[in-house]
Write an enzyme that holds these catalytic residues in place. Structure first.
Site, PDB file in Angstrom:
ATOM      1  N   PHE A 117       0.842  -1.195   0.000  1.00  0.00           N
ATOM      2  CA  PHE A 117       0.000   0.000   0.000  1.00  0.00           C
ATOM      3  C   PHE A 117       0.873   1.239   0.000  1.00  0.00           C
ATOM      4  O   PHE A 117       2.056   1.181   0.360  1.00  0.00           O
ATOM      5  CB  PHE A 117      -0.932  -0.013   1.224  1.00  0.00           C
ATOM      6  CG  PHE A 117      -2.393   0.039   0.860  1.00  0.00           C
ATOM      7  CD1 PHE A 117      -3.013  -1.047   0.263  1.00  0.00           C
ATOM      8  CD2 PHE A 117      -3.153   1.181   1.092  1.00  0.00           C
ATOM      9  CE1 PHE A 117      -4.354  -1.003  -0.085  1.00  0.00           C
ATOM     10  CE2 PHE A 117      -4.502   1.234   0.744  1.00  0.00           C
ATOM     11  CZ  PHE A 117      -5.103   0.139   0.157  1.00  0.00           C
ATOM     12  N   GLN A 231      -7.974  14.806   3.184  1.00  0.00           N
ATOM     13  CA  GLN A 231      -7.264  13.948   2.240  1.00  0.00           C
ATOM     14  C   GLN A 231      -7.997  13.802   0.914  1.00  0.00           C
ATOM     15  O   GLN A 231      -9.184  13.481   0.885  1.00  0.00           O
ATOM     16  CB  GLN A 231      -7.078  12.553   2.838  1.00  0.00           C
ATOM     17  CG  GLN A 231      -6.374  11.589   1.889  1.00  0.00           C
ATOM     18  CD  GLN A 231      -5.847  10.373   2.606  1.00  0.00           C
ATOM     19  OE1 GLN A 231      -6.591   9.441   2.915  1.00  0.00           O
ATOM     20  NE2 GLN A 231      -4.566  10.364   2.900  1.00  0.00           N
ATOM     21  N   HIS A 233      -8.037  11.443  -2.211  1.00  0.00           N
ATOM     22  CA  HIS A 233      -7.577  10.154  -2.734  1.00  0.00           C
ATOM     23  C   HIS A 233      -7.291  10.360  -4.210  1.00  0.00           C
ATOM     24  O   HIS A 233      -8.110  10.945  -4.910  1.00  0.00           O
ATOM     25  CB  HIS A 233      -8.651   9.091  -2.531  1.00  0.00           C
ATOM     26  CG  HIS A 233      -8.149   7.694  -2.725  1.00  0.00           C
ATOM     27  ND1 HIS A 233      -7.774   7.216  -3.960  1.00  0.00           N
ATOM     28  CD2 HIS A 233      -7.937   6.685  -1.843  1.00  0.00           C
ATOM     29  CE1 HIS A 233      -7.357   5.961  -3.816  1.00  0.00           C
ATOM     30  NE2 HIS A 233      -7.439   5.617  -2.557  1.00  0.00           N
ATOM     31  N   LEU A 243     -14.666   5.544  -5.407  1.00  0.00           N
ATOM     32  CA  LEU A 243     -13.278   5.214  -5.104  1.00  0.00           C
ATOM     33  C   LEU A 243     -12.783   4.019  -5.909  1.00  0.00           C
ATOM     34  O   LEU A 243     -13.462   3.009  -6.002  1.00  0.00           O
ATOM     35  CB  LEU A 243     -13.178   4.892  -3.602  1.00  0.00           C
ATOM     36  CG  LEU A 243     -11.863   4.317  -3.088  1.00  0.00           C
ATOM     37  CD1 LEU A 243     -10.781   5.371  -3.126  1.00  0.00           C
ATOM     38  CD2 LEU A 243     -12.043   3.798  -1.670  1.00  0.00           C
ATOM     39  N   GLU A 246      -6.508   2.204  -3.615  1.00  0.00           N
ATOM     40  CA  GLU A 246      -5.055   2.290  -3.767  1.00  0.00           C
ATOM     41  C   GLU A 246      -4.454   0.916  -4.063  1.00  0.00           C
ATOM     42  O   GLU A 246      -3.362   0.808  -4.613  1.00  0.00           O
ATOM     43  CB  GLU A 246      -4.480   2.821  -2.445  1.00  0.00           C
ATOM     44  CG  GLU A 246      -3.069   3.301  -2.500  1.00  0.00           C
ATOM     45  CD  GLU A 246      -2.775   4.163  -1.273  1.00  0.00           C
ATOM     46  OE1 GLU A 246      -3.336   5.269  -1.176  1.00  0.00           O
ATOM     47  OE2 GLU A 246      -1.997   3.720  -0.416  1.00  0.00           O
ATOM     48  N   ARG A 288      -0.709   9.434  -0.517  1.00  0.00           N
ATOM     49  CA  ARG A 288      -1.832  10.032  -1.239  1.00  0.00           C
ATOM     50  C   ARG A 288      -1.672  11.532  -1.441  1.00  0.00           C
ATOM     51  O   ARG A 288      -2.034  12.060  -2.496  1.00  0.00           O
ATOM     52  CB  ARG A 288      -3.122   9.754  -0.477  1.00  0.00           C
ATOM     53  CG  ARG A 288      -3.515   8.304  -0.551  1.00  0.00           C
ATOM     54  CD  ARG A 288      -4.729   7.999   0.284  1.00  0.00           C
ATOM     55  NE  ARG A 288      -5.031   6.572   0.182  1.00  0.00           N
ATOM     56  CZ  ARG A 288      -5.946   5.941   0.908  1.00  0.00           C
ATOM     57  NH1 ARG A 288      -6.650   6.618   1.801  1.00  0.00           N
ATOM     58  NH2 ARG A 288      -6.160   4.663   0.748  1.00  0.00           N
ATOM     59  N   HIS A 356     -11.665  12.395   0.311  1.00  0.00           N
ATOM     60  CA  HIS A 356     -11.809  11.022   0.782  1.00  0.00           C
ATOM     61  C   HIS A 356     -11.892  10.905   2.300  1.00  0.00           C
ATOM     62  O   HIS A 356     -12.657  10.111   2.822  1.00  0.00           O
ATOM     63  CB  HIS A 356     -10.616  10.218   0.269  1.00  0.00           C
ATOM     64  CG  HIS A 356     -10.659   8.760   0.574  1.00  0.00           C
ATOM     65  ND1 HIS A 356     -11.723   7.972   0.214  1.00  0.00           N
ATOM     66  CD2 HIS A 356      -9.770   7.943   1.203  1.00  0.00           C
ATOM     67  CE1 HIS A 356     -11.488   6.715   0.611  1.00  0.00           C
ATOM     68  NE2 HIS A 356     -10.319   6.679   1.223  1.00  0.00           N
ATOM     69  N   ARG A 391      -2.898  10.844   6.154  1.00  0.00           N
ATOM     70  CA  ARG A 391      -3.057   9.451   6.563  1.00  0.00           C
ATOM     71  C   ARG A 391      -2.550   8.518   5.476  1.00  0.00           C
ATOM     72  O   ARG A 391      -2.770   8.763   4.296  1.00  0.00           O
ATOM     73  CB  ARG A 391      -4.537   9.160   6.818  1.00  0.00           C
ATOM     74  CG  ARG A 391      -4.831   7.725   7.139  1.00  0.00           C
ATOM     75  CD  ARG A 391      -6.288   7.500   7.453  1.00  0.00           C
ATOM     76  NE  ARG A 391      -7.167   7.635   6.307  1.00  0.00           N
ATOM     77  CZ  ARG A 391      -7.389   6.672   5.400  1.00  0.00           C
ATOM     78  NH1 ARG A 391      -6.765   5.511   5.506  1.00  0.00           N
ATOM     79  NH2 ARG A 391      -8.230   6.873   4.397  1.00  0.00           N
TER      80      ARG A 391
END
Lengths: 586, 134, 247
Positions: A117, A231, A233, A243, A246, A288, A356, A391
């Protein structure tokens, strides 16, 4: 008004709320737990999380790696004592979920599988194909049915916390199906109400994510922390904002501009890695904030693909092949085909950054306790803070487990420590006042503002002025506009003045929550005159640790902008440094 | 915001004898269920035949003669049609009831359905052999 | 992007003013790539704020927006306007009482779901500190499809048995029991059998198969119910004909 007495009441029945309820029920079956949510638990937005949950489990990984990834990923705004607790608890929580039946994807030998990730140095993201949040939520919900001490109140909307004698002693809530107001009198309250992404027009967040939990605490005097960090994304479908996890990139997907160039290499995330062989913590597996910012820069250069939904980059998964896409990313394929008409097996998918997640939220300490005695918070609505200024993907599902449980245990401790019984008459008086506030909104006539109109203006303001890159001028304009919208909000008149399942009333209350949260975002952003993580200022492009290695705290004011205060970041072992995402090539 | 109860959930009754006209899939289901009448009737007929056989040769010959009447032939054709329909619809759903997992993968539904057809053919052949048709 | 006007006929019912439901016609301008839910949202925003319905995720995972669309149980967020011609008729999910407009009362499902014990009852207890239970990809695949249920209740709206005999436990609840029964980590089948291998359970099912046809997540509840029937039958024979054989 009916009064419902309970030892602990939880607002929000998504991942964090359910985990807190189970922790309470396991810690002490004699404690009564009221679990209140404005939707049925299965509808909570935890269900939409796709990629997975991070926790160190494989032999090549270590707690220190996870710690460093999280703290660096958060641009050193994370509280390191909280991160330490988080990473230590993470594998236990994920294993606990496994014991409760969560269908984690597996290795051939039967152990739990992990995937790469963004921003993570090692593979440590546990996953259930690309519906990890869905399975976590349903595992928690189904497990919660085992415990008789948990009583659910589905489709109740909490309107006001009841604070008396300097502590939180419950709240009022509207039962949607009857329209009746109920008074929940509780020894302790946990807020797990989720984020507030719906204040933006283009978001992965479902309709329920309107910041109600944040606003409840905020209006009761609890500060909202680090609200300026929102955030984006990088990969959302350009039309619906849906979405695309990721994990697309974790499994080997690449991002290209209109010239076919993997442009991330031009923004400090290179050099290029071989296609289909994703390398951790570089290129497409950068964090991100950096990837979304690179998109913005490329867009300014005119390097993006223009589509009828605006400028997009292309997410290319074709080299993964149909079998792997179907096995690891079935939802991604399904939503791309149905909502956009593009099959990632045969074509690159146009995507663009989309709002996001809120890094900020209700200020809590490492025990999930807020400064208001008797009030606890966990999940996206809270800010512990482990996420700092940005994050890392797959830390939030773990966070809601770790701190959901912690909130449950802290609330149990608090209740059992024997706070004196509440003053029934005083509490009833405050509940009646809360009811009067809602009734005034409900019955008001002669209002000149429309709910949908104000909501639209708020969304446009946020998108135009509080996006990936911000400036003083834009933020000032946004603050002024939001102050104006808050004033005009008082002039709303409901179209629907009936009791049963009144969604006009519900949306009006949700708009009130979003406006309060939005103002906290823009005022905090205006005051943070530096660039850090997801908060980027074109007029203050550098990180300024001297002035701003601090959390912002926004304090509510009923008729004016919030007061902004600051609080030092807890640093234990990692001094602020350079965020390096150039892989092993350096 | 009222104190009195305003709820009054409305229940829509399902029409007891006409619900299956609402969707084609319900009609298909009813068609499958209706086949049982013919299969049942044919089973009864077989039992009558066995009874006649026990009553002696003359009775059995009369029974066989009756089977050759046009009405009987039409009935047999109908019964055959319905039982084939019943069999086919059931065979087609057997992969749901009897999934076979080999290693990680499930056998494709076609294989399970095909195996049933094969079994059907083999059994029919065996019966015909025993009956001395070949 | 191109917009055009769509006609929607929506079932309205307000308990405080109506004695029974009635249809209301809306003409609403929508993008051609939109779903029915987008059309409802536009109606609520621009034409009629009193229209009530549930929705959240807009990506077919939260299960809120199940409705009858042209008579078929569908998720409104996965029903594309381009697939319909003429007037689109939108009603609340069949077989559930109507609370208001498109909002149904789902207490019955929630109660039944809980009754089947839809949680892991471990075969062997083991503390978290000893790590995860091992489960091979094949063992996972055995039950995985049944974990995909989003509790949208389209299967209940499609099931004529449930419509006629409301005490029937229904497809989603029984499938979830089957999901745990099939899980290599679980040992709770006997407890669940008491609920599901009964006349109100699987034996009320006559295998119409509509549940599987309408499931938006391809869960195939019909298969779960038939498998439960077969296993229950085997149980019965073992118990009555071979009492010396342990189950």
């Amino acid at each position: 008004m009916e009064t419902i007495k309970t030892d602990v009441a939880i607002i929000g029945a998504g991942g964090a709320g359910l985990r807190a309820a189970i922790a309470l029920a396991e810690a002490d079956p004699k404690l009564s737990v009221a679990l209140i949510s404005k939707v049925y638990p299965m509808r909570s937005h935890t269900c939409a999380a796709e990629g997975g949950a991070a926790g160190v489990i494989k032999p090549d990984d270590s707690m220190d790696y996870h710690f460093n990834d999280t703290v660096g990923g958060g641009d050193w705004l994370s509280d390191q004592d909280a991160v330490e607790y988080f990473i230590q608890e993470a594998p236990k929580e994920l294993t606990q979920l496994e014991h409760w039946g969560c269908p984690w994807s597996r290795e051939a030998n039967g152990s739990v599988a992990v995937r790469p990730f963004g921003g993570m140095k090692k593979q440590r993201t546990w996953f259930a194909a690309d519906k990890s949040g869905f399975h976590i939520l349903h595992t928690l919900f189904q497990t919660s049915l085992r415990f008789p001490s948990i009583q659910r109140f589905d489709e109740y909307y909490a309107t006001d916390l009841i604070v008396d004698d300097g502590r939180c002693q419950g709240f009022t809530a509207i039962e949607m199906r009857s329209g009746q107001m109920k008074h929940f009198q509780a020894g302790a309250v946990i807020i797990a109400g989720g984020g507030a992404g719906r204040m933006f027009p283009f978001t992965t967040n479902g309709a329920v994510k309107t910041g109600d939990g944040m606003a409840l605490a905020y209006r009761a005097g609890v500060p909202l922390k680090d609200m300026e960090f929102v955030q984006y994304h990088p990969t959302g479908l350009p039309n619906t904002g849906t979405l695309l996890t990721e994990a697309c990139r974790g499994e080997g997907g690449i991002l290209v501009n209109k010239n076919g160039r993997r442009f991330l290499q031009d923004y400090g995330m290179g050099p290029e890695t071989p296609v289909g062989k994703p390398q951790l913590k570089t290129m497409e597996l950068g964090p991100r904030d950096r990837v979304s910012q690179a998109f913005w820069q490329e867009q300014k250069k005119g390097n993006m693909v223009s589509t009828k939904w605006g400028d997009c980059m292309m997410l290319d998964l074709r080299h993964l092949g149909e079998k792997k896409i179907d096995e690891r990313l079935p939802l991604v394929r399904d939503v791309s085909v149905s909502y956009l008409g593009v099959d990632p097996v045969t074509d690159p998918v146009p995507v663009r950054p989309v709002v996001h997640y809120m890094m900020g939220g209700i200020h809590t300490d490492i025990r999930a306790a807020t400064p208001l005695p008797g009030l606890f918070a966990a999940g996206e609505c809270a800010c512990v803070s482990i996420n700092g200024a940005n994050r890392l993907g797959s830390n939030s599902l773990t966070e809601l487990l770790v701190f959901g449980r912690r909130a449950g245990l802290s609330a149990a401790e608090y209740v059992r420590s024997g706070a004196s019984a509440g003053n029934d008459a005083a509490l009833a008086g405050k509940a009646a006042a809360a009811q009067a506030r809602i009734r005034a909104l409900f019955e008001k006539t002669g209002g000149r503002e429309s709910l949908a109109g104000l909501r639209k203006e708020m969304m446009t303001t946020m998108e135009d002025n509080a996006g990936i890159y911000r400036t003083e001028g834009e933020l000032l304009a946004a603050c002024a506009k939001l102050a104006d919208l808050r004033r005009r909000y008082a002039d709303i008149e409901l179209n629907d003045k009936t009791n049963v399942y009144n969604t006009d009333l519900l949306q009006a209350l949700e708009l009130g929550s979003m406006l309060d949260c939005a103002e906290a975002v823009t005022v905090s952003a205006l005051e943070r005159r530096e660039s850090r993580g997801a908060h980027q200022r074109l007029d203050f492009v550098e990180r300024d640790d001297k002035k701003f290695l601090r959390h912002s705290l926004a304090y509510y004011h009923p008729s004016g902008p919030p007061r902004i205060d600051y609080r030092d970041v807890v640093i234990t072992k990692s001094q602020p440094g350079v965020r390096d995402y150039s892989g092993d090539h350096k | 915001m009222g104190e009195k109860m305003s709820r009054k959930p409305y229940v829509r009754e399902v029409p007891k004898y006409s619900w299956f006209f609402r969707r084609p899939r319900y009609m298909r289901y009813m068609a499958r269920e209706v086949t049982c009448i013919f299969i049942g009737a044919y089973t009864l007929l077989l039992l009558v035949g066995v009874m006649r056989l026990s009553q002696g040769q003359a009775e059995y010959e009369a029974f066989l003669a009756a089977l050759r009447s046009p009405v009987s032939v039409v009935f047999h054709l109908l019964a055959l049609g319905f039982s084939v329909y019943n069999t086919a619809t059931w065979f087609n759903v057997t992969p749901k009831a009897l999934p076979v997992q080999i290693g990680e993968e499930f056998l494709p539904g076609g294989v399970i359905t095909g195996a049933h057809y094969l079994g059907w053919a083999v059994l029919s052949l065996a019966v015909l052999l025993m009956a001395g048709v070949f | 992007m191109s917009e055009r006007v769509y006609q929607l006929e929506v079932l309205r019912y307000h308990p405080e003013t109506d004695s029974e439901p009635h249809f209301q016609r809306y003409s609403v301008s929508c993008e051609e790539e939109w779903v029915v839910l987008d059309a409802l949202n536009r109606i609520k925003e621009t034409i009629d704020p009193t229209l009530s319905y549930r929705w959240s995720c807009h990506m077919a995972v939260c299960g809120s927006c199940g409705m009858m669309i042209n008579g078929e149980p569908m998720l409104a967020c996965k029903s594309f306007l381009r697939d319909y011609q003429g007037v689109i008729r939108v009603e609340p999910l069949a077989h559930f009482p109507i609370e208001r407009d498109l909002v149904t009362v789902i207490d019955d499902f929630m109660d039944k779901f809980k009754r089947v014990k839809p949680y892991l009852i471990p075969k062997h207890e083991k503390p978290v500190s000893e790590g995860e239970y091992l489960q091979s990809p094949a063992q996972l695949k055995k039950f995985k499809q049944y974990t995909m249920c989003i509790n949208c209740m389209l299967c209940y709206a499609a099931c004529p048995e449930y419509g006629l005999i409301p005490k029937f436990l229904g497809p989603a609840a029984i499938s979830m029991a089957h999901r745990y029964n099939q899980d290599s980590r679980d040992g709770g089948r006997d407890e669940r059998q008491e609920e599901i291998a009964t006349t109100e359970g699987v034996w009320e099912c006559s295998f119409v198969g509509a549940c599987s046809e309408v499931c938006p997540e391809h869960v195939d509840p019909a298969s779960a119910l038939q498998q439960v029937k077969i296993k229950s039958t085997v149980d019965w024979y073992k118990e009555h004909l071979m009492p010396w054989v342990k189950k």
